[in-house]
Design a protein around this motif. Structure first.
Motif, PDB file in Angstrom:
ATOM      1  N   ALA A 181       3.521  -2.870  -0.868  1.00 10.34           N
ATOM      2  CA  ALA A 181       2.379  -1.551  -0.651  1.00 10.34           C
ATOM      3  C   ALA A 181       2.644  -0.813   0.602  1.00 10.34           C
ATOM      4  O   ALA A 181       3.766  -0.713   1.026  1.00 10.34           O
ATOM      5  CB  ALA A 181       1.214  -2.550  -0.516  1.00 10.34           C
ATOM      6  N   GLY A 182       1.591  -0.312   1.119  1.00 10.16           N
ATOM      7  CA  GLY A 182       1.741   0.749   2.113  1.00 10.16           C
ATOM      8  C   GLY A 182       1.859   0.016   3.448  1.00 10.16           C
ATOM      9  O   GLY A 182       1.574  -1.247   3.475  1.00 10.16           O
TER      10      GLY A 182
ATOM     11  N   HIS B 140       5.394   3.821   2.788  1.00 13.25           N
ATOM     12  CA  HIS B 140       5.756   2.564   1.724  1.00 13.25           C
ATOM     13  C   HIS B 140       6.695   1.795   2.239  1.00 13.25           C
ATOM     14  O   HIS B 140       7.643   2.071   2.864  1.00 13.25           O
ATOM     15  CB  HIS B 140       6.260   3.216   0.547  1.00 13.25           C
ATOM     16  CG  HIS B 140       6.140   2.525  -0.559  1.00 13.25           C
ATOM     17  ND1 HIS B 140       6.634   1.180  -0.883  1.00 13.25           N
ATOM     18  CD2 HIS B 140       5.224   2.563  -1.903  1.00 13.25           C
ATOM     19  CE1 HIS B 140       6.396   0.832  -2.088  1.00 13.25           C
ATOM     20  NE2 HIS B 140       5.415   1.699  -2.600  1.00 13.25           N
TER      21      HIS B 140
ATOM     22  N   ARG C 128      -3.963  -6.213  -2.849  1.00 13.10           N
ATOM     23  CA  ARG C 128      -3.253  -4.781  -2.272  1.00 13.10           C
ATOM     24  C   ARG C 128      -2.867  -3.973  -3.777  1.00 13.10           C
ATOM     25  O   ARG C 128      -2.419  -4.430  -4.744  1.00 13.10           O
ATOM     26  CB  ARG C 128      -1.811  -5.173  -1.901  1.00 13.10           C
ATOM     27  CG  ARG C 128      -1.872  -5.966  -0.227  1.00 13.10           C
ATOM     28  CD  ARG C 128      -0.751  -6.745  -0.022  1.00 13.10           C
ATOM     29  NE  ARG C 128      -0.952  -7.328   1.316  1.00 13.10           N
ATOM     30  CZ  ARG C 128      -0.179  -8.086   1.857  1.00 13.10           C
ATOM     31  NH1 ARG C 128       0.928  -8.430   1.141  1.00 13.10           N
ATOM     32  NH2 ARG C 128      -0.606  -8.575   2.995  1.00 13.10           N
TER      33      ARG C 128
ATOM     34  N   MET D  65      -2.175   0.165  -5.235  1.00 12.36           N
ATOM     35  CA  MET D  65      -1.487   1.664  -5.028  1.00 12.36           C
ATOM     36  C   MET D  65      -1.993   2.401  -6.438  1.00 12.36           C
ATOM     37  O   MET D  65      -1.815   1.938  -7.369  1.00 12.36           O
ATOM     38  CB  MET D  65      -0.126   1.441  -4.962  1.00 12.36           C
ATOM     39  CG  MET D  65       0.408   0.639  -3.786  1.00 12.36           C
ATOM     40  SD  MET D  65       2.098   0.777  -3.410  1.00 12.36           S
ATOM     41  CE  MET D  65       1.976   2.113  -2.107  1.00 12.36           C
TER      42      MET D  65
ATOM     43  N   THR E  21      -1.887   6.149  -8.051  1.00 13.16           N
ATOM     44  CA  THR E  21      -1.234   7.503  -7.896  1.00 13.16           C
ATOM     45  C   THR E  21      -2.158   8.721  -7.959  1.00 13.16           C
ATOM     46  O   THR E  21      -3.637   8.565  -8.187  1.00 13.16           O
ATOM     47  CB  THR E  21      -0.411   7.514  -9.313  1.00 13.16           C
ATOM     48  OG1 THR E  21      -1.177   7.833 -10.156  1.00 13.16           O
ATOM     49  CG2 THR E  21       0.527   6.447  -9.293  1.00 13.16           C
TER      50      THR E  21
ATOM     51  N   ILE F 165       0.616   8.992  -3.264  1.00 13.37           N
ATOM     52  CA  ILE F 165       0.166   7.426  -3.605  1.00 13.37           C
ATOM     53  C   ILE F 165      -1.103   7.096  -2.440  1.00 13.37           C
ATOM     54  O   ILE F 165      -1.013   7.547  -1.220  1.00 13.37           O
ATOM     55  CB  ILE F 165       1.182   6.295  -3.441  1.00 13.37           C
ATOM     56  CG1 ILE F 165       2.121   6.563  -4.543  1.00 13.37           C
ATOM     57  CG2 ILE F 165       0.778   4.869  -3.623  1.00 13.37           C
ATOM     58  CD1 ILE F 165       3.253   5.603  -4.529  1.00 13.37           C
ATOM     59  N   TYR F 166      -2.157   6.459  -3.027  1.00 12.29           N
ATOM     60  CA  TYR F 166      -3.303   6.058  -2.161  1.00 12.29           C
ATOM     61  C   TYR F 166      -3.173   4.648  -2.149  1.00 12.29           C
ATOM     62  O   TYR F 166      -3.355   3.839  -3.053  1.00 12.29           O
ATOM     63  CB  TYR F 166      -4.457   6.468  -2.704  1.00 12.29           C
ATOM     64  CG  TYR F 166      -5.511   6.695  -1.521  1.00 12.29           C
ATOM     65  CD1 TYR F 166      -5.443   7.214  -0.373  1.00 12.29           C
ATOM     66  CD2 TYR F 166      -6.768   5.796  -1.747  1.00 12.29           C
ATOM     67  CE1 TYR F 166      -6.391   7.277   0.557  1.00 12.29           C
ATOM     68  CE2 TYR F 166      -7.703   5.680  -0.674  1.00 12.29           C
ATOM     69  CZ  TYR F 166      -7.637   6.577   0.294  1.00 12.29           C
ATOM     70  OH  TYR F 166      -8.429   6.604   1.316  1.00 12.29           O
ATOM     71  N   ASN F 167      -2.960   3.900  -1.073  1.00  9.75           N
ATOM     72  CA  ASN F 167      -2.715   2.655  -0.584  1.00  9.75           C
ATOM     73  C   ASN F 167      -4.074   1.907  -0.197  1.00  9.75           C
ATOM     74  O   ASN F 167      -4.685   2.427   0.617  1.00  9.75           O
ATOM     75  CB  ASN F 167      -1.632   2.475   0.574  1.00  9.75           C
ATOM     76  CG  ASN F 167      -1.481   0.859   0.917  1.00  9.75           C
ATOM     77  OD1 ASN F 167      -0.905   0.193   0.071  1.00  9.75           O
ATOM     78  ND2 ASN F 167      -2.122   0.338   1.825  1.00  9.75           N
TER      79      ASN F 167
ATOM     80  N   SER G  30      -5.803  -1.732   0.834  1.00  9.76           N
ATOM     81  CA  SER G  30      -5.812  -3.184   1.058  1.00  9.76           C
ATOM     82  C   SER G  30      -6.906  -3.779   1.355  1.00  9.76           C
ATOM     83  O   SER G  30      -7.811  -3.192   2.079  1.00  9.76           O
ATOM     84  CB  SER G  30      -4.487  -3.241   2.342  1.00  9.76           C
ATOM     85  OG  SER G  30      -4.525  -4.726   2.427  1.00  9.76           O
TER      86      SER G  30
END
Length: 613
Positions: A218-219, A280, A368, A370, A372, A411-413, A415
């Motif tokens: 993940a990020g 990333h 976690r 991700m 788009t 991408i939007y991470n 958590s």
């Protein structure tokens, strides 16, 4: 000046006549500089061990028909049987793609890097001409900027891939040949390999249990203390190209999306030299690996192999257990255990020391996720999130979500941290599991509608949950010539975003203290250097582990006086007064984390504690 040598050479080539012709051309071309004797050629890998045992060559070349894995095995056999041997693998396919002339030219460029300039074996006059001065113990110090530039020019002329970063000393030649093994090719292991190669070590082998480094994940937040080290190692520019610079952070109520606190992060670059960025994990790990591949003459990777049955004396040794193939013994001068929170190295060290330090259950888990840009494009409110240079933390009782854009905002991470339910009855070795989307939505059921829409974009069947585990503080990270690195010795909760950064700090410090080893370094010398690493790193890393835990406790408060006090602090923050309850965003805490240059501290301690020896 007479040529250097003689050097005994063995080649490993399935076409012996071709090997004889090509090496003959190379020997003839370099005869004024080196006397090279082509003693033998091995047509098979099985022939390498008896041949090198009998001849004891100075140099071994692997031809271009061997795969990287086969070349690594060949070179390891040679090094296990002939200490100090110099080995090199011709890039796979070079002969086929570009012909024999390209191989000859390639070897003519590489040989000076293997046999040529050696900062510890040049005359006094030549050293002074290059800008060095020789200390009373024979150690060469860089005297002027001229010396740094001369090293760079020599590397360029000889085809050497490594440019030593500016340093106070060039390593002793025999220290460069110490055999270093690293267990684990995560962030810590990769950075150890790269840092040690850049420092000047020439015999580094990384053992990794995965079959390849097909990076996922993940990020990751990349703070200035991480970027500073990666920049020194020559990989930051490529990582930064894909990164997103964070200019601000919001802390919000999960239930209402109301702002609790806001912190401007633009000051960070001006204050600490690097901005706070996010990226990333695959990019970070991939560029570290690319950096290692550029040092392929000194770093070898052995995949699908674990290290077991560790022994500490007289030299570190272990059983390398390939996923397919027979186990074999490996002995080295220095062993670094970068094998993660489930570290075999840590278990063996603690058993040897008769110490208990169990893995601790935090009763927390994490999703976690991700998403788009395409997945978010139809929702203007969500699209605004991925377009912002902002990290947002939504908090609730015993739970929070932290999110930010990565990969050039494609991408939007996301958590999360929440109470552990799914792992409660799982075996202690279980750290990940497939999770239910329905259960995930229920965990954050009282969060605001925008959060619901965001989480609902996760495809069914793609929800994964991670168990968050740490372990008790260890009495030591070092035993003999063995040291622990990263999560093997200081796993942390994610609330300070410093897990990878602290492993990278470990690697940076190790590259400094080990580069200062004296000529003829003994196990006692190596232990002294590793103990200095522990002195620089242990207290700091463990303080950040506790700070992460404390920040998580503050973020996850339920109703009561403690939450009221936290919210009062947030209100004061909005008025421009007081600390930030979310310690990650607090300027005083950032100064403690980002403002410390561990490698510089290590360099100063080397001067005082090891006296540069």
């Amino acid at each position: 000046m007479s040529p250097k040598g003689p050097y005994k050479l063995v080649t490993v080539n399935t076409a012996p006549e071709r090997a004889k012709r090509l090496i003959g051309r190379v020997v003839e071309a370099l005869k004024d500089q080196y006397t090279i004797q082509h003693m033998a050629n091995c047509e098979t890998i099985d022939a390498v061990e008896p041949t090198v045992k009998e001849i004891k060559p100075d140099v071994l070349f692997c031809a271009s028909m061997w795969t990287p894995e086969e070349s690594a095995r060949i070179q390891q056999i040679a090094k296990d049987n002939v200490p100090g041997i110099k080995t090199h693998a011709i890039p796979q396919g070079l002969q086929v793609e570009k012909g024999p002339d390209a191989v000859v030219e390639y070897l003519k460029e590489q040989i000076p890097g293997l046999l040529g300039f050696d900062g510890c074996h040049i005359t006094k006059t030549a050293a002074e001409d290059l800008g060095f001065k020789r200390r009373s113990d024979g150690f060469l110090l860089l005297q002027t900027y001229k010396a740094v530039e001369n090293v760079r020019l020599i590397n360029k002329r000889t085809g050497a891939s490594r440019q030593h970063p500016p340093s106070t000393a060039i390593m002793h030649a025999d220290a460069q040949c110490l055999k270093i093994c690293i267990l684990g090719a995560g962030m810590g292991g990769l950075t150890c390999a790269l840092g040690l190669a850049r420092a000047g070590f020439k015999d580094i082998t990384v053992f990794e249990m995965a079959s390849n480094l097909g990076f996922v994940g993940a990020g990751i937040q990349m703070a200035p203390n991480m970027a500073r080290i990666l920049d020194r190692l020559g990989v930051w520019d490529d990582i930064f190209k894909e990164a997103v610079v964070l200019n601000e952070t919001d802390i919000r109520q999960g239930a209402t999306d109301a702002e609790l606190g806001h912190v401007d992060l633009k000051y960070i670059k001006e204050t600490y030299g690097y901005p706070h960025t996010v990226g990333h994990r695959a990019t970070l790990a991939g560029e570290l690996y690319n950096g290692c591949k550029r040092e392929s003459d000194t770093i070898k990777f052995i995949f699908a192999t674990t290290g077991e049955n560790l022994k500490f004396e007289p030299k570190p040794s272990f059983t390398a257990v390939p996923r397919s193939g027979e186990p074999y013994q490996v002995e080295c001068d220095i062993l670094l255990g970068a094998d993660g929170v489930k570290s075999n190295t840590r278990v063996a060290m603690l058993r040897e020391l008769n110490v208990e330090a169990d893995v601790n259950d935090t009763n927390q888990a994490a999703y976690r996720i991700m998403l788009t840009r395409e997945q978010m494009a139809s929702d203007p409110e969500l699209l605004a999130l991925i377009d912002a240079d902002k990290v947002i933390r939504w908090i609730g009782e015993k739970r929070h979500i932290i999110a930010y854009p990565v990969s050039r905002k494609q991408i939007y991470n996301i958590s999360t941290t929440q109470p552990d339910v799914n792992f409660a009855a799982a075996p202690s070795a279980t750290y990940t599991t497939k999770a239910s989307k329905k259960a995930m939505l229920e965990v954050f059921g009282d969060f605001c509608p925008m959060i619901h829409r965001m989480l609902d974009l996760v495809p069914e069947g793609e929800v994964c949950e991670w168990k968050l585990r740490v372990h008790a503080s260890l009495p030591t990270w070092v035993h003999g010539s063995v040291a622990l690195v990263g999560d093997a010795c200081h796993p942390t909760l994610p609330h300070m975003a410093q897990g990878a950064a602290q492993a990278i700090e470990d690697a940076g410090v190790l590259s400094v203290v080990l580069a200062a080893l004296p000529s003829g370094a003994t196990p006692a010398d190596i232990n002294k250097a590793l103990k200095l690493y522990e002195t620089v790193r242990k207290e700091r890393a463990e303080a950040l582990v506790e700070l992460a835990a404390a920040s998580g406790r503050a973020m996850h408060l339920g109703e009561g006086k403690a939450k009221e006090e936290r919210d009062r602090q947030f209100a004061a923050l909005k008025a421009g007064k007081g600390p930030v309850p979310d310690k990650w965003a607090d300027a005083d805490v950032q100064k403690m984390v980002y403002g410390v240059d561990c490698m510089k501290i290590a360099e100063e301690m080397v001067k005082s504690e090891l006296n540069g020896a």
